[in-house]
Write a protein that holds these residues in place. Structure first.
Motif, short mmCIF file in Angstrom:
data_model
loop_
_atom_site.label_atom_id
_atom_site.label_comp_id
_atom_site.label_asym_id
_atom_site.label_seq_id
_atom_site.Cartn_x
_atom_site.Cartn_y
_atom_site.Cartn_z
N THR A 1 -14.95 -4.02 0.58
CA THR A 1 -13.70 -4.66 0.18
C THR A 1 -12.86 -4.97 1.41
N TYR B 1 -6.85 0.72 8.79
CA TYR B 1 -5.66 0.52 7.97
C TYR B 1 -4.47 1.18 8.66
N SER C 1 -19.79 3.21 -2.31
CA SER C 1 -18.35 3.06 -2.44
C SER C 1 -17.66 3.67 -1.21
N GLY C 2 -16.68 2.94 -0.68
CA GLY C 2 -15.97 3.43 0.49
C GLY C 2 -16.64 3.03 1.80
N SER C 3 -17.71 2.23 1.72
CA SER C 3 -18.41 1.88 2.96
C SER C 3 -17.72 0.74 3.71
N GLY C 4 -16.76 0.06 3.06
CA GLY C 4 -16.00 -0.96 3.79
C GLY C 4 -16.19 -2.38 3.29
N ASP D 1 0.83 -1.21 0.00
CA ASP D 1 0.00 0.00 0.00
C ASP D 1 0.86 1.26 0.00
N ALA E 1 -4.11 4.70 7.81
CA ALA E 1 -5.27 5.59 7.87
C ALA E 1 -5.43 6.17 9.26
P1 ADP Z 1 -15.76 -0.33 -0.54
O1 ADP Z 1 -15.22 -1.66 -0.90
O2 ADP Z 1 -17.08 -0.41 0.14
O3 ADP Z 1 -15.80 0.62 -1.67
P2 ADP Z 1 -13.32 -0.12 1.00
O4 ADP Z 1 -13.39 -1.27 1.92
O5 ADP Z 1 -12.47 -0.23 -0.19
O6 ADP Z 1 -14.80 0.30 0.58
O7 ADP Z 1 -12.84 1.17 1.80
C1 ADP Z 1 -13.28 1.48 3.10
C2 ADP Z 1 -12.43 2.64 3.62
O8 ADP Z 1 -11.11 2.24 3.83
C3 ADP Z 1 -12.38 3.82 2.68
O9 ADP Z 1 -12.50 4.99 3.47
C4 ADP Z 1 -11.01 3.74 2.05
O10 ADP Z 1 -10.51 5.03 1.80
C5 ADP Z 1 -10.20 3.06 3.13
N1 ADP Z 1 -9.16 2.22 2.53
C6 ADP Z 1 -9.35 1.22 1.63
N2 ADP Z 1 -8.19 0.60 1.34
C7 ADP Z 1 -7.23 1.22 2.05
C8 ADP Z 1 -5.81 1.04 2.18
N3 ADP Z 1 -5.15 0.08 1.52
N4 ADP Z 1 -5.14 1.86 3.01
C9 ADP Z 1 -5.80 2.82 3.69
N5 ADP Z 1 -7.11 3.03 3.62
C10 ADP Z 1 -7.85 2.25 2.82
#
Ligand code: ADP
Length: 586
Positions: free
Chosen positions: A386, A354, A381-384, A123, A357
């Motif tokens: 993934t 993260y 998107s961004g809700s967590g 990352d 973060a």
């Molecule tokens: P989704 O899959 O619902 O779009 P994510 O799980 O990708 O959301 O992201 C959730 C949060 O975590 C977001 O605020 C994103 O900015 C943050 N985030 C995602 N991946 C990383 C990472 N590798 N490092 C830091 N922050 C991350």
């Protein structure tokens, strides 16, 4: 790197530690190394022998015309050089052999370490830098190992042998000759400090160059579509210019330094000649012999002064390679082996932030998926979504709470074992630049199971398009699967998961819509894939959420609603809203 004394002291012990560590890589090849040393020792003797031969050659051969000398000297010269050439071959070949081994081992160790580094490392680390360290820096280490040993030992011994002989011939002359040595030492010290610094800067600029190149190549469509060519060229130009400037600074230090060193040597030589001419007890033979030795000493001495540059470069490169090697690999403390996994998944009060973060990405996530069931994750998107999926194969470790597979905390399961039970179909279905076959049978380096492959390509509808390709399943897909369509890439990724045949499946559905034909194939393949598997799906399709056993609705890292499609619609809450906006048009 600064001039403060304490910094320099720690610099020295740091250098020694680096040397010792580097030597550790050469240690297994110590026998060949010894052969090289033997060659170098013999070689250094031949220089002094040649200078010594000059004395009888001149005094007895040329001046007295002694017939025995006239007969002996020519074959002796040939013999000396014969030995010298053989010894040099032994030294060069053996030391390079060791050097290439060290390069191979270091590179292999570094790569093996890199693939075991955790997701969070990738990352924050630009890939270009990793590539340049693996290629450029390690090459410099190898040069440093071979050339340094060669020059320090061979040329160092040559200098010592010749100096010894010069002392023997006339110690007063030699003392005079050496008066200027301290000047040389001071010059060298000043140079070495600058060398290490510029070497670091050059290595950093090579990393920048490869990073810009990599991004421009991978993002070539974006570059073209947004007319970014000029910006990329300029960014590349800046990195390129940095590289040029630092390289030139190194050349400047090197050439000015060497010029000064040569000047001191020539002054010394001139002084010696002056005294020799004034002295009465120096014969022509002694003088020629002496000047031969003094001349022969120049080149190895120059090499010795230059070698510092190579050593400093190598040390700088070694430092950066070892820093990478010292990056902690993924924690893999789990010892439990799961024999047959049923596929029950449970998240208990999982919190996650993260490492890079400031705010947590997940708050208090709890849910259970029974074996064979499908859980759909939905949310903006961004809700967590993934992030939840990434925790299951332990790409990241939970900050608090726990995740259980079949009642076992995943922290207690061996990493490889845990992951062997999980198949992943990502949204960016990452394909390798290899054949379709190798992409599907991707995994531990084992022979392809043809029967399993055949089932997978049929079930995932890969056969339909592979049959049209010139080399069928052996067609190369290009970097990231560039030669396939989006739908075809997905089908290959699904086939890969089918081939793996793991009880747990993580599915990240593609957001981009496919044409109806592709869509139908992909949907069918997905349905096949989900049969009898516990599935965590990041859902972007109506059909998926409709069929899921349960849906979790996420917002800002929290579960806000959960239930079946019908239940959630009836509730008229977040999901119903989301459904109307996101899924309804499908
Ligand atoms: P989704 O899959 O619902 O779009 P994510 O799980 O990708 O959301 O992201 C959730 C949060 O975590 C977001 O605020 C994103 O900015 C943050 N985030 C995602 N991946 C990383 C990472 N590798 N490092 C830091 N922050 C991350």
């Amino acid at each position: 790197m600064t001039g403060r004394p304490e910094a320099r002291a720690s610099d020295l012990s740091g250098s020694l530690r680096l040397y010792r560590r580097l030597l550790g890589y050469a240690w297994p090849y110590k026998l060949v190394f010894l052969a090289a040393l033997a060659g170098m020792i013999v070689m250094s003797g031949t220089g002094a022998a040649f200078a010594a031969l000059m004395r009888p050659l001149v005094d007895q051969g040329l001046v007295d015309k002694d017939p025995e000398m006239i007969r002996l000297v020519p074959p002796l010269i040939i013999a000396i050089f014969f030995v010298r050439i053989f010894a040099n071959f032994l030294a060069e070949y053996s030391i390079h052999w060791v050097g290439r081994r060290v390069t191979y081992d270091l590179r292999q160790a570094l790569f093996a370490h890199l693939v075991r580094l955790p997701a969070q490392f990738y990352d924050v680390t630009p890939t270009g830098g990793l590539i340049s360290r693996l290629i450029f820096n390690i090459e410099q280490i190898s040069r440093s190992v071979t050339d340094a040993v060669l020059v320090v030992v061979r040329d160092g011994l040559t200098v010592i042998a010749l100096l010894g002989y010069m002392f023997y011939l006339d110690w007063r002359l030699t003392v005079l000759f050496l008066v200027l040595a301290p000047v040389t030492a001071l010059l060298m010290r000043a140079m070495s400090r600058r060398f290490r610094k510029t070497s670091h800067q050059i290595q950093a600029s090579v990393a920048d160059i490869s990073q810009v190149m990599r991004e421009a190549a991978e993002g070539h469509r974006v570059v073209k579509a947004f007319a970014g060519e000029k910006a990329e060229i300029n960014a590349f130009g800046r990195a390129n210019e940095q590289n040029r400037r630092h390289a030139m600074r190194k050349v400047a230090v090197s050439s000015i330094g060497i010029g000064l060193l040569q000047l001191t040597a020539v002054v010394a030589l001139a002084v010696v000649i002056q005294f020799a001419m004034m002295s009465s007890d120096i014969t022509a033979g002694v003088f020629v012999s002496y000047v031969t030795a003094a001349t022969l000493i120049m080149n190895p001495a120059k090499q010795l002064t230059k070698i510092n540059e190579v050593i400093q470069t190598g040390l700088a490169a070694a430092q950066s390679a070892f820093t990478l090697l010292d990056e902690p690999p993924e924690t893999d403390t789990g010892a439990v082996r799961l024999e047959r996994v049923r596929g029950r998944i449970e998240y208990r009060h999982v919190h996650f932030r993260y490492p890079t973060a400031a705010v947590p990405a997940l708050h208090d996530i709890s849910f259970t998926v029974e074996p064979g069931q499908t859980l759909a994750l939905v949310g903006l998107s961004g809700s967590g979504k993934t992030t939840i999926a990434a925790l299951l194969p332990r790409f990241y470790r939970v900050t608090s709470g726990e995740i259980r597979v079949d009642e076992v905390n995943i922290d207690e399961i061996g990493l490889a074992d845990l992951r062997s039970h999980i198949a992943l179909v990502g949204q960016e279905t990452l394909l390798f630049d290899d054949s379709i076959r190798r992409n599907i049978a991707y995994g531990p380096d084992e022979p392809v199971d043809e029967a399993r492959l055949d089932r997978a390509v049929r079930a995932a509808h890969v056969l339909e398009f592979a049959a049209q390709l010139p080399e069928g399943l052996d067609t190369r897909v290009g970097e990231r699967g560039a030669r396939l369509s989006g739908g075809q890439r997905q089908r290959v990724a699904i086939a890969r998961a089918l081939y793996k045949d793991a009880p747990i499946l993580i599915l990240d559905e593609a957001t981009s819509a496919l044409d109806t034909e592709s869509e139908r194939y992909v949907q069918e393949a997905m349905a096949k894939l989900r049969e009898n598997r516990t599935t965590l799906v990041i859902a972007h399709r109506l059909s998926t959420v409709e069929r899921a056993d349960r849906i979790l609705v996420l917002a800002k890292g929290r579960i806000v609603e959960s239930g079946t499609h019908a239940e959630l619609l009836a509730r008229e809450g977040v999901y119903a809203n989301l459904y109307r906006r996101q899924f309804a048009e499908a």
